[in-house]
Design a protein around this motif. Structure first.
Motif, short mmCIF file in Angstrom:
data_model
loop_
_atom_site.label_atom_id
_atom_site.label_comp_id
_atom_site.label_asym_id
_atom_site.label_seq_id
_atom_site.Cartn_x
_atom_site.Cartn_y
_atom_site.Cartn_z
N SER A 121 0.83 -1.20 0.00
CA SER A 121 0.00 0.00 0.00
C SER A 121 0.87 1.25 0.00
N LEU A 122 2.14 1.11 0.36
CA LEU A 122 3.05 2.26 0.28
C LEU A 122 3.80 2.29 -1.04
N LEU A 123 4.13 1.10 -1.53
CA LEU A 123 4.85 1.02 -2.80
C LEU A 123 4.00 1.54 -3.94
N ASN A 124 2.72 1.22 -3.86
CA ASN A 124 1.81 1.62 -4.93
C ASN A 124 1.87 3.12 -5.23
N PRO A 125 1.64 4.00 -4.22
CA PRO A 125 1.72 5.43 -4.54
C PRO A 125 3.12 5.89 -4.93
N LEU A 126 4.15 5.24 -4.36
CA LEU A 126 5.51 5.65 -4.69
C LEU A 126 5.84 5.34 -6.15
N LEU A 127 5.46 4.14 -6.57
CA LEU A 127 5.73 3.75 -7.96
C LEU A 127 4.94 4.63 -8.93
N MET A 128 3.71 4.90 -8.54
CA MET A 128 2.88 5.73 -9.39
C MET A 128 3.49 7.14 -9.51
N MET A 129 4.00 7.63 -8.37
CA MET A 129 4.65 8.94 -8.38
C MET A 129 5.84 8.94 -9.34
N LEU A 130 6.61 7.84 -9.28
CA LEU A 130 7.80 7.73 -10.11
C LEU A 130 7.45 7.80 -11.59
N VAL A 131 6.43 7.03 -11.97
CA VAL A 131 6.02 7.00 -13.37
C VAL A 131 5.53 8.37 -13.82
#
Lengths: 276, 253
Positions: free
Chosen positions: B32-42
């Motif tokens: 649930s934390l990786l999801n927003p971080l990865l999305m931010m990266l993209v």
């Protein structure tokens, strides 16, 4: 002094303040349950529409109603005094269970009013909300919470619940490993601890083995003698004649007879004989 | 009041909802934390390189937008199923049905707080730092909670009758994502549309989050007033709709 039943003809908005779990401390003129002319109509759809799309398509079609009406309750009125054990009998599909659900606040009546004075405990089905993956202990707390108890309430009553259900040894076992008998015992023992003023009972007496049935019967007797009000819906005429002072006989959603248990049971016999 | 009376049930349902959410996968909470971080990266790679913009700390700007948006999108989508997902608690016994909606919104609310908590070290690492204004964060988040709760009441009640509402809502949420200042700075909005654009309470909310977390300044009073008004209106409307539709829940479910 307020007139008896001065607010019988209340509108739907007022009604919904009464129905829906807010029964406590409503003025019932010394009665525990006052039911005034309730009717309940179910819609039986000719075809089930469950989506916005289907509703939109339905609008384009013919103007005919897309559902049939089924009157589950027709103008039912009765009162139950404090401390009384009141029976509701009738053949299958006569509206007994619908009545009980309306009293419990699960269903809203289309017309009429329901007033219940005091805290109610609906025993429509035991063990509602039990989760098989949780331990017996956690389920007691969960079920207690569903019945409106706080954590502290359950803490105080926990030992009594385990004693009554005779399941102390299994308190840490997951519920999915319980037998259906143990399941029901746990549910009954917890539900009874809500200390209700009014109990709505739907044939749950016929659960568990014989000795536990006896125990439940005794417990309900004890509650009855403590001056609590019980409304009992049952198929077992023997139970009704043993426990209830007054009875309501229903058929096709309407009232057929209301009065002393003996007379109503006699009416029921006649009705059954006539229909044969 | 049902919240007080059934607080124990709300607590138990919220915790079990969180347990299900975080125990169902190996990485659990990490996902649930990786999801927003990865999305931010993209989104950072796309919007920082393809569309040139001069937003300071664009990565953090994005992340605040994404995390705050997630509360709305996940919270409302999960709460929509709150009534239908627990049929026995609706048809077999009486409990105030708002309890079911409240507990799913609360569960998303707690997830959202955890996501914001992870944001704090990132603020420091990426050089934005933190200021005392961060103490206003709980207030903003409570206003947001009321907004999500109000919307959820309406959606959960409607979903009982219209089972394809989730499809429609998914599309609306998609549109909302681009109608809110998440991936672009507010300055890119053409001035002639800005007035209408600012009517979206989520825009004002994001402004407030960025004020206290990124720009180290108090939120604008107009933003507070607008979001608070929206929260109260949505709660009132939600309660009204829910009360009206609740009557036939047990029959329709």
């Amino acid at each position: 002094m307020p007139l008896p039943f001065a607010d019988v003809n209340i509108g739907l908005d007022k009604l919904n303040q009464v129905v829906g779990g807010k029964y406590r401390n409503t003025d019932t003129n010394g009665n525990a349950i006052v039911v005034e002319g309730i009717s309940k109509r179910f819609r039986i759809p000719k075809e089930k529409k469950l989506t916005v799309f289907e509703h939109l398509v339905g609008l384009l079609g013919s103007g005919a109603a897309s559902y049939d009406d089924f009157l589950a309750l027709q103008d039912v009125s009765f009162t139950v005094k404090h401390g009384e054990t009141f029976g509701v009998i009738g053949p299958n599909g006569c509206g007994k269970s619908t009545l009980l659900k309306v009293l419990a606040g699960v269903l809203y009546p289309d017309r009429g009013s329901v007033k219940i004075n005091g805290k109610i405990a609906p025993f429509l089905e035991l063990g509602v909300g039990f989760q098989p993956e949780l331990s017996a202990r956690d389920n007691v707390y969960l079920y207690g919470a569903i019945m409106g108890l706080t954590h502290k309430d359950v803490d105080q009553r926990y030992d009594e619940i385990m004693d009554f259900s005779e399941l102390k040894r299994f308190e840490n076992m997951k519920l999915r490993n319980f037998s259906s008998g143990m399941y029901v015992r746990l549910a009954f023992a917890t539900a009874i601890q809500t200390n209700p003023d009014v109990m709505l009972v739907d044939e749950v007496l016929s659960v568990g083995d014989e000795s536990f049935q006896k125990k439940c019967g005794e417990k309900i007797d004890e509650i009855r003698k403590a001056g609590k009000t019980i409304l009992l819906v049952s198929h077992s005429l023997a139970t009704v004649s043993k426990l209830c002072s007054r009875c309501l006989l229903m058929n096709h959603g309407g009232m057929v007879a209301l009065g002393e248990t003996e007379e109503v049971l006699a009416d029921y016999e006649r009705m059954r004989a006539a229909s044969k | 009041m049902w919240i007080v009376e059934y607080r124990e049930l709300i607590k138990i349902l919220t915790i079990s909802d969180l347990k299900v959410k975080y125990q169902s996968s190996v990485l659990g909470f990490a996902w649930s934390l990786l999801n927003p971080l990865l999305m931010m990266l993209v989104l950072y790679l796309v919007f920082n390189n393809v569309f040139k913009n001069n937003q300071n700390h664009f990565a953090l700007y994005l992340l605040i937008g994404i995390i705050s948006w997630r509360f709305l999108s996940i919270g409302t989508s999960a709460s929509m199923m709150a009534i239908v997902g627990k049929p026995s608690l609706v048809t077999k016994i009486y409990i105030p049905r708002q309890v079911l909606v409240m507990s799913t919104v609360l569960s998303s609310f707690i997830s959202s707080i955890l996501e914001f908590l992870v944001l704090v070290p990132l603020l420091i690492i990426l050089g934005a730092g933190v200021s005392p204004y961060i103490l206003i964060f709980p207030l903003i988040h409570i206003i947001y909670f009321m907004i999500v709760y109000g919307i959820s009441l309406i959606l959960a009640a409607l979903y009982v009758y219209y089972r394809d509402l989730n499809q429609i809502w998914d599309v609306l949420i998609q549109i909302g994502f681009f109608l809110s200042p998440i991936v672009y700075p507010l300055t890119t909005v053409p001035p002639q549309y800005l007035m209408y654009y600012m009517l979206n309470p989520i825009t004002a909310l994001m402004q407030m989050y960025r004020d206290v977390l990124l720009y180290h300044q108090p939120p604008a009073l107009a933003d507070v007033a607008l979001t608070l008004a929206a929260a109260l209106i949505l709660m009132a409307a939600g309660t009204l709709v829910f009360k009206r539709l609740e009557r036939r829940f047990a029959e329709e479910i």
